[in-house]
Design an enzyme around this catalytic site. Structure first.
Site, mmCIF file in Angstrom:
data_model
loop_
_atom_site.group_PDB
_atom_site.id
_atom_site.type_symbol
_atom_site.label_atom_id
_atom_site.label_comp_id
_atom_site.label_asym_id
_atom_site.label_seq_id
_atom_site.Cartn_x
_atom_site.Cartn_y
_atom_site.Cartn_z
ATOM 1 N N TYR A 299 -6.048 6.450 4.575
ATOM 2 C CA TYR A 299 -6.135 5.489 3.483
ATOM 3 C C TYR A 299 -5.406 4.175 3.840
ATOM 4 O O TYR A 299 -5.962 3.090 3.741
ATOM 5 C CB TYR A 299 -5.533 6.092 2.196
ATOM 6 C CG TYR A 299 -5.303 5.054 1.145
ATOM 7 C CD1 TYR A 299 -6.338 4.668 0.298
ATOM 8 C CD2 TYR A 299 -4.076 4.395 1.042
ATOM 9 C CE1 TYR A 299 -6.157 3.665 -0.635
ATOM 10 C CE2 TYR A 299 -3.887 3.394 0.121
ATOM 11 C CZ TYR A 299 -4.921 3.035 -0.716
ATOM 12 O OH TYR A 299 -4.732 2.031 -1.622
ATOM 13 N N ASP B 208 -9.376 5.661 -2.432
ATOM 14 C CA ASP B 208 -8.264 6.221 -3.209
ATOM 15 C C ASP B 208 -8.850 6.930 -4.433
ATOM 16 O O ASP B 208 -10.075 7.068 -4.557
ATOM 17 C CB ASP B 208 -7.260 5.125 -3.597
ATOM 18 C CG ASP B 208 -7.828 4.143 -4.616
ATOM 19 O OD1 ASP B 208 -9.056 4.190 -4.891
ATOM 20 O OD2 ASP B 208 -7.058 3.343 -5.160
ATOM 21 N N GLU C 299 0.830 -1.213 0.000
ATOM 22 C CA GLU C 299 0.000 0.000 0.000
ATOM 23 C C GLU C 299 0.864 1.262 0.000
ATOM 24 O O GLU C 299 0.531 2.244 -0.646
ATOM 25 C CB GLU C 299 -0.957 0.012 1.200
ATOM 26 C CG GLU C 299 -2.063 -1.019 1.113
ATOM 27 C CD GLU C 299 -2.967 -0.822 -0.108
ATOM 28 O OE1 GLU C 299 -3.052 0.311 -0.631
ATOM 29 O OE2 GLU C 299 -3.581 -1.810 -0.551
#
Ligand code: SF4
Length: 337
Positions: A123, A141, A42
């Protein structure tokens, strides 16, 4: 204007999950749900394309297979493994976070604790919490924002706080709470492969039936965004100075905001005594909103000022080298004039 969701959410969730299981790309970070590996992927995927991340991700995990290996890595080794991915504060924060995870005695398993780690914002915390631990947090996102703004027919500026909040609310409503990790990945995949920025492939979309933008024929106009300024163009000259099989380079100070600790080729302004002996290449390099037009020259130098070092090519290969320096040295092998 907020549009109440009167659609059959259960149907939508199932359609998206079924589509994902059938169509998802086989990406290395999708092969297990280990929190360390989810975290690394990520962070690498922020601001970086999937295709560019894959080789870095695989090499990084070979080199630093777990939190302990990452926590004890020398900074120069870590930066060398990251060199080329850009946004180097990400690599430094990974290491700071790895050391904090060691202090905590293990990987945090909930959203708030994840948020307490360096470099982890909303996020990433939501992505790790949902993908590794199946906790019901929606991941938002750019892909998800695009899908949901089109799906709901959101005409407001997606960069504005009000619209971001509305999309967050919709994302929370639509989330499959029992399969949050898989559902989040499915929505991101839908944005990355079907609901494309320029030409959404609505004929392939599992939720086309209920998509407001498609019903109104405005899918190409959404999401609405603020107007971007055109990139600035900056000319830059780089010098390749060789002596006895060694190349002259210098290291950026550790406290610099950009590329701290990275190694660079000199520029003429740093070496007034350098004599240019001929061009070896030219290339463009874009960083955020600046296009660097780089010209590479061979040069000679009699007196070397302080702060520079002569290093052999194989020694340089083990250092974190800036991408512009890498591209410039590649011109020695394949001249680009
Ligand atoms: Fe995107 Fe088209 Fe699907 Fe709507 S129908 S979500 S615009 S791909």
């Amino acid at each position: 204007m907020k549009r109440p969701m009167k659609i059959d959410l259960k149907w939508i969730r199932n359609r998206i999950l079924v589509w994902y299981r059938k169509n998802k790309r086989d990406l290395p970070w999708r092969r297990n749900r280990d929190p360390y590996q989810v975290w690394i992927s990520e962070i690498m995927l922020q601001q970086t394309r999937v295709a560019a991340v894959i080789p870095y991700y695989e090499r990084f995990l070979e080199r630093f297979p777990d939190v302990d290996a990452l926590a004890r890595a020398p900074e120069q080794t870590l930066l060398a493994a990251w060199a080329g991915l850009g946004y180097y504060s990400r690599a430094r924060n990974l290491q700071k976070a790895a050391r904090k995870i060691q202090e905590l005695g293990g990987f945090p398993r909930d959203y708030s604790a994840l948020l307490g780690l360096p470099g982890i914002g909303d996020y990433t915390a939501a992505a790790i919490a949902s993908i590794a631990f199946d906790l019901p947090h929606a991941v938002i996102d750019g892909n998800v924002r695009r899908v949901l703004s089109r799906f709901t027919g959101e005409r407001g500026n997606v960069d504005s706080l009000a619209v971001r909040n509305r999309i967050r609310e919709v994302a929370g409503q639509i989330l499959h709470r029992k399969r949050a990790g898989e559902f989040n990945q499915a929505l991101m995949e839908l944005g990355a492969t079907v609901c494309l920025p320029k030409q959404p492939q609505c004929q392939l979309c599992p939720v086309a039936r209920d998509c407001v933008a498609r019903q109104l024929g405005i899918q190409n106009e959404l999401p609405a965004k603020s107007v971007r300024t055109s990139p600035e163009r900056v000319d830059k000259e780089l010098l390749v100075i060789e002596r006895a099989g060694k190349i002259l380079i210098w290291q950026r100070p550790g406290e610099q905001r950009r590329l701290a600790g990275f190694w660079e080729l000199p520029e003429p302004g740093q070496l007034p005594g350098a004599k240019l002996s001929g061009p070896v290449g030219q290339f463009l390099h874009t960083i955020v909103n600046t296009n660097f037009n780089c010209q590479v020259f061979r040069a000679t130098l009699t007196i070397v000022p302080q702060g520079f070092r002569w290093l052999k090519k194989d020694q340089i290969d083990d250092l974190p080298l800036s991408t512009t320096a890498k591209k410039a040295l590649a011109c020695l092998v394949t001249p680009r004039l």
